[in-house]
Design an enzyme around this catalytic site. Structure first.
Site, short mmCIF file in Angstrom:
data_model
loop_
_atom_site.label_atom_id
_atom_site.label_comp_id
_atom_site.label_asym_id
_atom_site.label_seq_id
_atom_site.Cartn_x
_atom_site.Cartn_y
_atom_site.Cartn_z
N CYS A 1 38.41 42.80 46.30
CA CYS A 1 39.78 42.82 45.73
C CYS A 1 40.65 42.21 46.80
O CYS A 1 40.49 42.52 47.99
CB CYS A 1 40.20 44.26 45.43
SG CYS A 1 41.98 44.46 45.12
N CYS B 1 43.00 36.88 42.44
CA CYS B 1 42.82 38.27 42.01
C CYS B 1 41.43 38.36 41.38
O CYS B 1 41.16 37.66 40.38
CB CYS B 1 43.91 38.60 40.99
SG CYS B 1 43.78 40.23 40.25
N1 DGL Z 1 44.20 42.13 43.86
C1 DGL Z 1 43.47 42.40 42.69
C2 DGL Z 1 42.00 41.99 42.81
O1 DGL Z 1 41.67 41.14 43.59
C3 DGL Z 1 43.53 43.71 42.00
C4 DGL Z 1 44.39 44.83 42.31
C5 DGL Z 1 44.83 45.51 41.02
O2 DGL Z 1 45.81 45.04 40.45
O3 DGL Z 1 44.21 46.48 40.59
O4 DGL Z 1 41.16 42.49 42.10
#
Ligand code: DGL
Length: 263
Positions: free
Chosen positions: A190, A79
Site C-alpha cells: 500500500c 494506489c
Molecule cells: N494507498 C492505497 C494503496 O496503495 C490505499 C489506502 C486506502 O485508501 O485504503 O492501496
C-alpha cells in the site's frame, strides 16, 4: 488535436486515495526530474481499502477524469487498491493513454533468495482481489507468502503521524503473530506504508528486507512514455501541483511535507 511537441510538456497525472501515493511521486521525480506532475489525493473519500469494489472503481474513474481534464499526458495510479479495482477497466476506456498502476512488489521479494518467507502488508481490498490472488499463485512455489490486511494503518499516515508511540503499538500488535516466523522480507503493498517504514523496521528488525513498488512503477512509467515518444525534453526540473479533495491549507502542507520525507 494537440501537436506532439506540445503534448510532451503536459504533466503526468498521479492519484491515490490520499497522501500515500506521494511515496510513488518521490520515485517518479527521481526517475524523471524534468517532468511536470499533478498529484491528486482523494483524502475526503479515504480509505479506499475498506470500501465496496464498485465505489472504489467510480472514485478511481473520477480521479482519472479530473486529471485528464487538466491535460495529463499519462496516468500513474499510485494506489495498490485502486489499481486492483480499476486499472484494467481504465486501460479499456483510454486505450491510447499511458496508464501505469502499482502492485505489491512480491516478485523481487519472492526471488530474492531460496524459498524466502515473505509478509505482504496491504489493504483488505488489495488482498481480496483476484489480481493479488493471481500474483500470489505465481510465486506460491518460490516463497512462503503471508498476506496481511492492515485496516487502520493508512489513517496514521493521513493524519501525518509517522513516529508516535500509538503507531508503534498499532504495528507491534499487527505484526506480533509474524515475529517468530523468521521473515526474510516484508512487502509494503500500500503506497501509504513506506511512510511508516522506519517504525516497521524498528519492529521487524534489521535482518528483514523491506520492499515497495514505487521505484518499479516509476521506471515503468518512464518506459511507457518513452515508447509513446512523450517524454518531456525539458532540461530544467519540472513542477509539482498538489490537489486534494480535502483542500485545506493543512492538507496541502502535509503533502509538501511528505514529498520531502525520507522513506
Ligand atoms: N494507498 C492505497 C494503496 O496503495 C490505499 C489506502 C486506502 O485508501 O485504503 O492501496
Amino acid at each position: 488535436m494537440m501537436a506532439i511537441d506540445e503534448k510532451r510538456g503536459c504533466p503526468i497525472g498521479v492519484f491515490d486515495s490520499g497522501v500515500g501515493g506521494i511515496s510513488v511521486l518521490q520515485e517518479l521525480i527521481k526517475v524523471m526530474p524534468n517532468e511536470n506532475y499533478i498529484y491528486l489525493g482523494d483524502s475526503k473519500h479515504a480509505p479506499y481499502g475498506t470500501k465496496p469494489l464498485e465505489e472504489v472503481r467510480s472514485l478511481s474513474f473520477r480521479n482519472a477524469e479530473d486529471l485528464l481534464a487538466q491535460g495529463a499526458k499519462g496516468l500513474v495510479v499510485a494506489c495498490n487498491t485502486a489499481t486492483s479495482a480499476a486499472v484494467r477497466l481504465m486501460r479499456g476506456k483510454y486505450p491510447q493513454l499511458p496508464i501505469v498502476g502499482i502492485e505489491p512488489a512480491l516478485k523481487p521479494a519472492a526471488l530474492e533468495k531460496e524459498h524466502p518467507r515473505v509478509l505482504v502488508m496491504a489493504t483488505p481490498m488489495t488482498v481480496q482481489q483476484d489480481k493479488f490472488k493471481q500474483l500470489m499463485a505465481r510465486y506460491a512455489d518460490k516463497a512462503e507468502i503471508y498476506p496481511l490486511p492492515c485496516p487502520g494503518l493508512m489513517e496514521f499516515v493521513e493524519a501525518g503521524d509517522l513516529d508516535s508511540e500509538q503507531l508503534h503499538d498499532f504495528l507491534q500488535q499487527l505484526l506480533a503473530p509474524y515475529l517468530d516466523k523468521h521473515l526474510d522480507s516484508v512487502v509494503l503493498g500500500c503506497t501509504h506504508y513506506p511512510f511508516a517504514r522506519k517504525m516497521i523496521r524498528r519492529i521487524v528488525g534489521d535482518s528483514v528486507t523491506i520492499f515497495d513498488g514505487g521505484e518499479g512503477t516509476a521506471r515503468e512509467m518512464r518506459r511507457r512514455l518513452a515508447a509513446a515518444d512523450l517524454l518531456n525534453p525539458a532540461t530544467e526540473p519540472g513542477w509539482v501541483k498538489f490537489e486534494n479533495s480535502v483542500s485545506t491549507e493543512a492538507e496541502l502542507q502535509l503533502c509538501r511535507r511528505l514529498l520531502k520525507q525520507e522513506i
